[in-house]
Design an enzyme around this catalytic site. Structure first.
Site, PDB file in Angstrom:
ATOM      1  N   HIS A 148     -10.235   2.099   0.318  1.00 34.39           N
ATOM      2  CA  HIS A 148     -10.859   2.639  -0.888  1.00 34.39           C
ATOM      3  C   HIS A 148     -12.191   1.949  -1.240  1.00 34.39           C
ATOM      4  O   HIS A 148     -12.360   1.424  -2.325  1.00 34.39           O
ATOM      5  CB  HIS A 148      -9.911   2.612  -2.085  1.00 34.39           C
ATOM      6  CG  HIS A 148      -9.156   1.337  -2.321  1.00 34.39           C
ATOM      7  ND1 HIS A 148      -9.729   0.092  -2.246  1.00 34.39           N
ATOM      8  CD2 HIS A 148      -7.852   1.136  -2.644  1.00 34.39           C
ATOM      9  CE1 HIS A 148      -8.834  -0.823  -2.524  1.00 34.39           C
ATOM     10  NE2 HIS A 148      -7.684  -0.228  -2.760  1.00 34.39           N
ATOM     11  N   HIS A 185      -7.063  -4.539   0.456  1.00 30.92           N
ATOM     12  CA  HIS A 185      -7.587  -4.230  -0.875  1.00 30.92           C
ATOM     13  C   HIS A 185      -8.750  -5.198  -1.110  1.00 30.92           C
ATOM     14  O   HIS A 185      -8.534  -6.377  -1.390  1.00 30.92           O
ATOM     15  CB  HIS A 185      -6.521  -4.400  -1.950  1.00 30.92           C
ATOM     16  CG  HIS A 185      -7.012  -4.054  -3.331  1.00 30.92           C
ATOM     17  ND1 HIS A 185      -6.573  -2.949  -4.015  1.00 30.92           N
ATOM     18  CD2 HIS A 185      -7.915  -4.662  -4.140  1.00 30.92           C
ATOM     19  CE1 HIS A 185      -7.187  -2.883  -5.179  1.00 30.92           C
ATOM     20  NE2 HIS A 185      -8.005  -3.916  -5.287  1.00 30.92           N
ATOM     21  N   HIS A 228      -3.820   6.114   3.062  1.00 29.75           N
ATOM     22  CA  HIS A 228      -3.554   5.181   1.947  1.00 29.75           C
ATOM     23  C   HIS A 228      -2.848   5.967   0.852  1.00 29.75           C
ATOM     24  O   HIS A 228      -3.476   6.734   0.120  1.00 29.75           O
ATOM     25  CB  HIS A 228      -4.863   4.593   1.409  1.00 29.75           C
ATOM     26  CG  HIS A 228      -4.671   3.571   0.336  1.00 29.75           C
ATOM     27  ND1 HIS A 228      -5.586   2.574   0.107  1.00 29.75           N
ATOM     28  CD2 HIS A 228      -3.698   3.360  -0.570  1.00 29.75           C
ATOM     29  CE1 HIS A 228      -5.185   1.805  -0.899  1.00 29.75           C
ATOM     30  NE2 HIS A 228      -4.025   2.280  -1.315  1.00 29.75           N
TER      31      HIS A 228
END
Length: 344
Positions: A174, A136, A13
């Site tokens: 993330h 995301h 990423h």
């Protein structure tokens, strides 16, 4: 242990931006990493295979001579994305994955998805062709607290998507919470999760205590210390579900240090030193290679890099405080503790 040799790591990423910024920051990743999943949230975003191919050429032009760094391209998923174009871009070797941004979730995400039913044909095509969806994972509803966005996204969006398209391979990018760790662990072989360097180091106190620290502000925002500890345990466990995605995100200092500062931490320069320090603190240096170099390629169906890098422990390493770019200076992430490991 004062030396460790790993297969060359990958970054699953990464933001490189474009133009002068791209040319300045690409060498920072190419120095240590073999491959990276490149984010498509440019202005305008990279939404077609042809645009991804063009962007890849601009990245290649910024790679230092002699480096074998490989950018792995993604498409920005919109409600107008053509499933046939996605399949063609994959077949031609242009793209590795497709990126889902809920509209308004983060930097340059205004073109993202609002109605997930409209992208169902694309997701079905991706499942058929084995194209991973990088997510995301935050909702942007005004009634949801910013610290709860990830957990709510899992319940409201991600789990329904995966149930409706069971063959779809998904990367939760993330992750920042125990909710994300637990869901990734229970997701089976079609679900993986990246963890950033900075989320292993900072919690929300780093952003807010003693004054606002704009260079620690990121999205998803850092959470409570209990969540950071869970991320540490997951990253250092060796569990194949978790792998490195730095989300290194360069913004110039004026854009970070403003009344409406941009979200992102720039970690490309010192990530391997930071990770070695963190893994050593956890007594897990023997599992650093799994997190940085093995688990990610395995999820994406790629062989690990043949090349190796060696890190040595010694006197504190001094990294530059800033990277100078044609657009302005970019501050390098400061972990807040000395770094004694360096790539040699």
């Amino acid at each position: 242990m004062t030396q460790i040799t790993l297969r060359r790591p990958d970054d699953w990423h990464l933001h490189l931006r474009d133009g002068a910024m791209l040319r300045a920051v690409t060498p920072e990743t190419a120095r240590h990493f073999g491959r990276a999943i490149i984010m498509p949230n440019l202005m305008p975003p990279v939404v077609t295979g042809a645009q991804a191919a063009d962007y890849r050429e601009r990245i290649r032009a910024g790679i230092p001579e002699g480096s074998d760094f490989t950018p792995l391209m993604t498409l920005y998923l919109t409600e107008e994305t053509d499933p046939a174009d996605v399949a063609k871009a994959k077949a031609q070797g242009i793209i590795t994955a497709v990126k889902l941004y809920p509209a308004g979730a983060t930097t340059n995400s205004a073109s993202g998805v609002r109605d997930f039913d409209k992208v169902r044909p694309v997701l079905e095509t991706m499942a058929e062709h084995g194209i991973p969806l990088c997510v995301h994972g935050e909702v942007v509803d005004g009634d949801v607290d910013i610290f709860d966005r990830e957990a709510v996204f899992i319940d409201r969006v991600l789990d329904p998507i995966r149930r409706a398209t069971p063959g779809l391979r998904v990367v939760m990018e993330h992750i920042t919470t125990k909710d994300g760790v637990d869901y990734a662990r229970a997701g089976g072989d079609t679900l993986g999760a990246t963890i950033t360097t900075h989320h292993l180091v900072i919690n929300r106190n780093h952003i807010l205590v003693g004054g606002i620290k704009p260079h620690y502000y990121c999205l998803p925002v850092a959470k409570r210390e209990t969540h950071r500890q869970t991320l540490l345990e997951a990253a250092t466990s060796g569990d194949k579900s978790f792998f490195l995605g730095t989300d290194s995100a360069p913004h110039t200092d004026p854009n970070k240090e403003s009344a409406c500062g941009c979200a992102g931490c720039f970690t490309a320069t010192n990530t391997m030193s930071v990770l070695a320090e963190v893994f050593e603190q956890q007594g897990a240096l023997d599992r650093l290679e799994a997190f940085t170099s093995l688990n990610g390629p395995a999820f994406y169906g790629l062989a690990p890099n043949e090349a190796r890098i060696t890190l040595e422990k010694g006197d504190a390493v001094r990294y530059p405080e800033k990277i100078e770019t044609g657009d302005g200076p970019v501050t390098v992430f400061d972990p807040g503790f000395p770094l004694h490991w360096r790539v040699v």
